[in-house]
Structures are given as C-alpha cells and as structure tokens.
Motif scaffolding. Structure first.
Motif, PDB file in Angstrom:
ATOM      1  N   THR A  66       0.798  -1.231   0.000  1.00 35.89           N
ATOM      2  CA  THR A  66       0.000   0.000   0.000  1.00 35.89           C
ATOM      3  C   THR A  66       0.831   1.281   0.000  1.00 35.89           C
ATOM      4  OG1 THR A  66      -0.178  -0.003   2.418  1.00 35.89           O
ATOM      5  CG2 THR A  66      -1.923  -1.131   1.170  1.00 35.89           C
ATOM      6  N   SER A  67       2.085   1.215   0.438  1.00 34.87           N
ATOM      7  CA  SER A  67       2.883   2.432   0.559  1.00 34.87           C
ATOM      8  C   SER A  67       4.193   2.366  -0.227  1.00 34.87           C
ATOM      9  CB  SER A  67       3.180   2.693   2.043  1.00 34.87           C
ATOM     10  OG  SER A  67       3.993   3.817   2.205  1.00 34.87           O
ATOM     11  N   VAL A  68       4.989   1.352   0.044  1.00 32.40           N
ATOM     12  CA  VAL A  68       6.328   1.274  -0.545  1.00 32.40           C
ATOM     13  C   VAL A  68       6.276   0.987  -2.044  1.00 32.40           C
ATOM     14  CG1 VAL A  68       8.543   0.070  -0.477  1.00 32.40           C
ATOM     15  CG2 VAL A  68       7.363   0.640   1.659  1.00 32.40           C
ATOM     16  N   LEU A  69       5.490  -0.016  -2.460  1.00 28.26           N
ATOM     17  CA  LEU A  69       5.449  -0.376  -3.878  1.00 28.26           C
ATOM     18  C   LEU A  69       4.939   0.765  -4.767  1.00 28.26           C
ATOM     19  CD1 LEU A  69       6.086  -2.583  -5.940  1.00 28.26           C
ATOM     20  CD2 LEU A  69       3.740  -3.396  -5.639  1.00 28.26           C
ATOM     21  N   PRO A  70       3.848   1.467  -4.408  1.00 26.90           N
ATOM     22  CA  PRO A  70       3.438   2.594  -5.253  1.00 26.90           C
ATOM     23  C   PRO A  70       4.531   3.659  -5.398  1.00 26.90           C
ATOM     24  CG  PRO A  70       1.658   1.994  -3.777  1.00 26.90           C
ATOM     25  CD  PRO A  70       2.869   1.207  -3.347  1.00 26.90           C
ATOM     26  N   GLN A  71       5.246   3.931  -4.310  1.00 22.42           N
ATOM     27  CA  GLN A  71       6.362   4.882  -4.373  1.00 22.42           C
ATOM     28  C   GLN A  71       7.457   4.344  -5.293  1.00 22.42           C
ATOM     29  OE1 GLN A  71       8.706   5.225  -0.769  1.00 22.42           O
ATOM     30  NE2 GLN A  71       9.060   7.396  -1.159  1.00 22.42           N
ATOM     31  N   ALA A  72       7.804   3.056  -5.137  1.00 22.86           N
ATOM     32  CA  ALA A  72       8.845   2.450  -5.973  1.00 22.86           C
ATOM     33  C   ALA A  72       8.436   2.446  -7.440  1.00 22.86           C
ATOM     34  CB  ALA A  72       9.134   1.022  -5.492  1.00 22.86           C
ATOM     35  N   GLU A  73       7.179   2.184  -7.721  1.00 17.27           N
ATOM     36  CA  GLU A  73       6.723   2.182  -9.115  1.00 17.27           C
ATOM     37  C   GLU A  73       6.826   3.568  -9.744  1.00 17.27           C
ATOM     38  OE1 GLU A  73       2.944   0.134  -8.644  1.00 17.27           O
ATOM     39  OE2 GLU A  73       3.850  -1.689  -9.480  1.00 17.27           O
ATOM     40  N   SER A  74       6.667   4.617  -8.939  1.00 14.66           N
ATOM     41  CA  SER A  74       6.847   5.967  -9.488  1.00 14.66           C
ATOM     42  C   SER A  74       8.313   6.180  -9.877  1.00 14.66           C
ATOM     43  CB  SER A  74       6.378   7.046  -8.497  1.00 14.66           C
ATOM     44  OG  SER A  74       7.275   7.209  -7.428  1.00 14.66           O
ATOM     45  N   TYR A  75       9.241   5.596  -9.131  1.00 14.09           N
ATOM     46  CA  TYR A  75      10.665   5.666  -9.495  1.00 14.09           C
ATOM     47  C   TYR A  75      10.939   4.844 -10.759  1.00 14.09           C
ATOM     48  CZ  TYR A  75      11.172   7.195  -4.601  1.00 14.09           C
ATOM     49  OH  TYR A  75      11.060   7.834  -3.401  1.00 14.09           O
ATOM     50  N   VAL A  76      10.293   3.684 -10.871  1.00 10.36           N
ATOM     51  CA  VAL A  76      10.466   2.837 -12.063  1.00 10.36           C
ATOM     52  C   VAL A  76      10.051   3.620 -13.305  1.00 10.36           C
ATOM     53  CG1 VAL A  76       9.607   0.785 -13.278  1.00 10.36           C
ATOM     54  CG2 VAL A  76      10.238   0.628 -10.861  1.00 10.36           C
ATOM     55  N   HIS A  77       8.922   4.331 -13.231  1.00  9.73           N
ATOM     56  CA  HIS A  77       8.440   5.104 -14.382  1.00  9.73           C
ATOM     57  C   HIS A  77       9.393   6.240 -14.749  1.00  9.73           C
ATOM     58  CE1 HIS A  77       4.777   2.870 -14.609  1.00  9.73           C
ATOM     59  NE2 HIS A  77       4.432   3.195 -13.385  1.00  9.73           N
ATOM     60  N   ARG A  78      10.080   6.799 -13.781  1.00 10.86           N
ATOM     61  CA  ARG A  78      10.989   7.925 -14.038  1.00 10.86           C
ATOM     62  C   ARG A  78      12.420   7.495 -14.364  1.00 10.86           C
ATOM     63  NH1 ARG A  78       7.143   9.509 -10.695  1.00 10.86           N
ATOM     64  NH2 ARG A  78       6.338  11.631 -10.790  1.00 10.86           N
ATOM     65  N   HIS A 100       6.143  -6.321 -11.412  1.00 15.33           N
ATOM     66  CA  HIS A 100       6.422  -7.011 -12.692  1.00 15.33           C
ATOM     67  C   HIS A 100       7.907  -7.227 -12.925  1.00 15.33           C
ATOM     68  CE1 HIS A 100       2.180  -6.542 -13.630  1.00 15.33           C
ATOM     69  NE2 HIS A 100       2.294  -5.270 -13.337  1.00 15.33           N
ATOM     70  N   GLY A 101       8.656  -7.424 -11.838  1.00 16.54           N
ATOM     71  CA  GLY A 101      10.086  -7.695 -11.942  1.00 16.54           C
ATOM     72  C   GLY A 101      10.971  -6.467 -11.940  1.00 16.54           C
ATOM     73  N   ASP A 102      10.370  -5.264 -11.870  1.00 18.75           N
ATOM     74  CA  ASP A 102      11.155  -4.026 -11.926  1.00 18.75           C
ATOM     75  C   ASP A 102      11.638  -3.535 -10.568  1.00 18.75           C
ATOM     76  OD1 ASP A 102      11.033  -3.711 -14.700  1.00 18.75           O
ATOM     77  OD2 ASP A 102       9.071  -2.740 -14.578  1.00 18.75           O
ATOM     78  N   VAL A 103      11.140  -4.133  -9.484  1.00 21.35           N
ATOM     79  CA  VAL A 103      11.531  -3.712  -8.139  1.00 21.35           C
ATOM     80  C   VAL A 103      12.179  -4.896  -7.426  1.00 21.35           C
ATOM     81  CG1 VAL A 103      10.748  -2.797  -5.920  1.00 21.35           C
ATOM     82  CG2 VAL A 103       9.628  -2.041  -8.045  1.00 21.35           C
ATOM     83  N   ALA A 104      13.492  -4.837  -7.276  1.00 26.18           N
ATOM     84  CA  ALA A 104      14.208  -5.860  -6.507  1.00 26.18           C
ATOM     85  C   ALA A 104      14.052  -5.525  -5.022  1.00 26.18           C
ATOM     86  CB  ALA A 104      15.679  -5.885  -6.902  1.00 26.18           C
ATOM     87  N   ILE A 105      14.017  -6.546  -4.202  1.00 25.14           N
ATOM     88  CA  ILE A 105      13.821  -6.361  -2.763  1.00 25.14           C
ATOM     89  C   ILE A 105      14.944  -7.069  -2.035  1.00 25.14           C
ATOM     90  CG2 ILE A 105      12.266  -6.784  -0.826  1.00 25.14           C
ATOM     91  CD1 ILE A 105       9.996  -6.941  -3.046  1.00 25.14           C
ATOM     92  N   SER A 106      15.546  -6.360  -1.073  1.00 30.79           N
ATOM     93  CA  SER A 106      16.625  -6.940  -0.291  1.00 30.79           C
ATOM     94  C   SER A 106      16.510  -6.446   1.142  1.00 30.79           C
ATOM     95  CB  SER A 106      17.981  -6.549  -0.894  1.00 30.79           C
ATOM     96  OG  SER A 106      19.027  -7.231  -0.237  1.00 30.79           O
ATOM     97  N   SER A 107      17.269  -7.055   2.022  1.00 31.04           N
ATOM     98  CA  SER A 107      17.257  -6.617   3.414  1.00 31.04           C
ATOM     99  C   SER A 107      18.662  -6.446   3.947  1.00 31.04           C
ATOM    100  CB  SER A 107      16.490  -7.621   4.282  1.00 31.04           C
ATOM    101  OG  SER A 107      17.059  -8.894   4.208  1.00 31.04           O
TER     102      SER A 107
END
Length: 125
Positions: A66-78, A100-107
């Motif tokens: 609800t919060s992190v992915l929408p923000q990350a997707e805005s970075y993907v678009h830019r 859709h594979g554009d946001v890698a996740i790590s810790s």
C-alpha cells in the motif's frame, strides 16, 4: 545510506537541488547489476537497478503493497528498475509484489557484488 564503491551516484539531496519531484535515496549514474535472493528462496539472481531506496523498517506485506510499492513504481516510471532495501528484513519474497520484476527487494545492506555495464564485477568494501 553509504555506498563505498566506485559506482557514481546522486543522492536524494542532489536530486532535490535539481528540482526532481520524486527522489529515491540514491540514483545511480549508470545502471548496475546486483545479486539478490530469488523469489523462490533458491539462491541468487542478477537484477539491473538504476536506483536504491532505503527503508528503516521491516517490509511487511501490507505496508509494502500500500505504501512502498506505489512509491517504488513511481521511481520505475521515471528512472527504470530499482532496489528497495529494508533495514530490518521483510516478509517472504513470494508474498511481496515486485512490480512485474522491476523492483528488486533486499534486506539489511546493499548487495556486496555489482556488475557494471562494462562487464566488470566490483565488490563493496
């Protein structure tokens, strides 16, 4: 966030000074490959990233969706594909949407190995 490699990057502050409205913590000057855990938990895979956004939290499913992915997707678009780095770990990868594979996740930390566009592999010091 500190990156101790020879990979050039711009910080969030640099981006804001240029007037960029959406700003990840780090925008890499050139895309790099990083090794991250596979979504099925079986080993590592290479992902191309253009930016890194660091989150001082645990990546639970609800907050991620609800919060992190929408923000990350805005970075993907830019800026193209990127990495969300959760300081305190995250829910199992198969439960976290990766845009859709554009946001890698790590810790915990920035991945140790990076693959430059030249094919050279560098290790974080």
């Amino acid at each position: 966030m500190r990156m101790s490699t020879d990979v050039p990057f711009e910080t969030e502050t640099d981006l804001r000074e240029r007037g960029t409205s959406r700003t990840p913590d780090i925008l890499l000057t050139c895309p790099v490959g990083i090794q991250v855990p596979k979504r099925n938990g079986q080993g590592l895979e290479w992902k191309v990233v253009c930016w890194i956004d660091s989150k001082a939290m645990f990546g639970d499913v609800n907050t991620h969706q609800t919060s992190v992915l929408p923000q990350a997707e805005s970075y993907v678009h830019r800026f193209g594909p990127g990495l969300v780095l959760y300081w305190f770990g995250h829910a199992p990868l198969e439960r976290l949407d990766d845009g859709h594979g554009d946001v890698a996740i790590s810790s915990w930390k920035v991945p140790e190995k990076m693959l430059l566009p030249t094919g050279e592999t560098i290790c974080k010091t």
